[in-house]
Design an enzyme around this catalytic site. Structure first.
Site, PDB file in Angstrom:
ATOM      1  N   MET A 102       0.797  -1.231   0.000  1.00  0.00           N
ATOM      2  CA  MET A 102       0.000   0.000   0.000  1.00  0.00           C
ATOM      3  C   MET A 102       0.827   1.278   0.000  1.00  0.00           C
ATOM      4  SD  MET A 102      -2.752  -1.435  -0.355  1.00  0.00           S
ATOM      5  CE  MET A 102      -3.982  -0.143  -0.265  1.00  0.00           C
ATOM      6  N   HIS A 121      -3.065  -4.909  -9.910  1.00  0.00           N
ATOM      7  CA  HIS A 121      -4.010  -3.854  -9.533  1.00  0.00           C
ATOM      8  C   HIS A 121      -5.428  -4.316  -9.878  1.00  0.00           C
ATOM      9  CE1 HIS A 121      -5.455   0.213  -8.809  1.00  0.00           C
ATOM     10  NE2 HIS A 121      -6.193   0.073  -9.897  1.00  0.00           N
TER      11      HIS A 121
HETATM   12  C1  GRF Z   1      -5.214  -7.196  -4.560  1.00  0.00           C
HETATM   13  O1  GRF Z   1      -6.539  -7.157  -5.016  1.00  0.00           O
HETATM   14  C2  GRF Z   1      -4.324  -6.340  -5.424  1.00  0.00           C
HETATM   15  O2  GRF Z   1      -4.818  -6.151  -6.703  1.00  0.00           O
HETATM   16  C3  GRF Z   1      -4.320  -5.026  -4.707  1.00  0.00           C
HETATM   17  O3  GRF Z   1      -4.368  -5.342  -3.358  1.00  0.00           O
HETATM   18  C4  GRF Z   1      -5.034  -6.598  -3.185  1.00  0.00           C
HETATM   19  C5  GRF Z   1      -4.136  -7.420  -2.318  1.00  0.00           C
HETATM   20  O4  GRF Z   1      -4.805  -8.522  -1.772  1.00  0.00           O
HETATM   21  N1  GRF Z   1      -3.161  -4.248  -5.092  1.00  0.00           N
HETATM   22  P1  GRF Z   1      -4.013  -9.620  -0.950  1.00  0.00           P
HETATM   23  O5  GRF Z   1      -3.326  -8.935   0.240  1.00  0.00           O
HETATM   24  O6  GRF Z   1      -3.029 -10.265  -1.868  1.00  0.00           O
HETATM   25  O7  GRF Z   1      -5.076 -10.565  -0.477  1.00  0.00           O
END
Ligand code: GRF
Length: 225
Positions: A102, A121
């Site tokens: 993030m 994404h």
């Molecule tokens: C995913 O949907 C990705 O596209 C976005 O953040 C989410 C991460 O999910 N950037 P996780 O932590 O892998 O479950």
């Protein structure tokens, strides 16, 4: 003289070492680790780096006995970027694979890992970049959402697109329900892209990513990363 076990280990093909960066639940990390259980998977996760001590991704990494590193999320962007690159290199990683990370990386990352930072994404870029791609697709009344796996460049969610897959938006969708279906696609697509990248099959030319077939990739070893 080495032991028989050491001899056998030295005969195993070298996998391409990657660092995973994750802030959240880590379901994409889990998908990559599951794919990496196959002998033929070309990448190896050498470290999982997070900006959050409470990231579920860290538990997944620990359960898989993969080194983890938490780098304080309170650092400013440039300092955090330097620390992440240093840590990834310390573990021998040759690429950064963002899986729900993030924080935005500073320009130093692209200099130190050129064409070697991947992200997934949850929208069909260039539509709906940023933090709330799924929500914005719903608010916009889009009939197709989806996911985009792309290289990272100096801007946010603008880098060369490697792979995309659409997911139909249902009239009954909530943000969580739609995101769950998008993640299910990511869990299949992202490991495939990581494997192709690790095999040297992804070549970036004028911001367009070309997928080489396996034979070309062998000939063009090193191209594109
Ligand atoms: C995913 O949907 C990705 O596209 C976005 O953040 C989410 C991460 O999910 N950037 P996780 O932590 O892998 O479950």
């Amino acid at each position: 003289m080495g032991s028989r076990q050491e001899d056998a280990a030295s005969l195993e093909p070298q996998r391409f070492p990657i660092a995973i960066l994750a802030s959240g639940t880590g379901s994409n990390l889990a998908a990559i680790l599951e794919a990496a259980e196959a002998d033929e998977f070309a990448a190896e996760v050498v470290v999982v780096i997070s900006d959050r001590t409470d990231a579920g991704a860290l538990d997944i990494a620990r359960a898989a006995r993969i080194p983890t590193s938490v780098l304080s999320g309170s650092r400013k962007r440039q300092a955090l970027t330097t620390a992440i690159c240093d840590e990834a290199e310390h573990y021998g990683a040759r690429a950064l694979v963002l899986a729900g990370f993030m924080r935005i990386l500073g320009p130093e990352a692209v200099v130190r890992f050129p064409d070697a930072i991947l992200n997934t994404h949850p929208s069909l870029l260039p539509s709906f970049p940023g933090m709330h791609g799924v929500r914005q697709a719903l608010e916009h009344g889009a009939k197709l959402a989806g996911c985009t796996v792309h290289f990272i460049d100096e801007e946010v969610d603008t880098g060369p697109i490697i792979a995309q897959e659409a997911v139909a938006v249902l009239a009954s969708d909530t943000e969580d329900a739609l995101h769950a279906r998008i993640k299910a696609v990511e869990h299949r697509l992202y490991p495939q892209v990581v494997d192709a990248f690790a095999r040297g099959r992804l070549v970036v030319q004028d911001r367009v990513v070309r997928w080489l077939d396996e034979v070309d990739a062998t000939i063009a070893e090193g191209v594109g990363r």
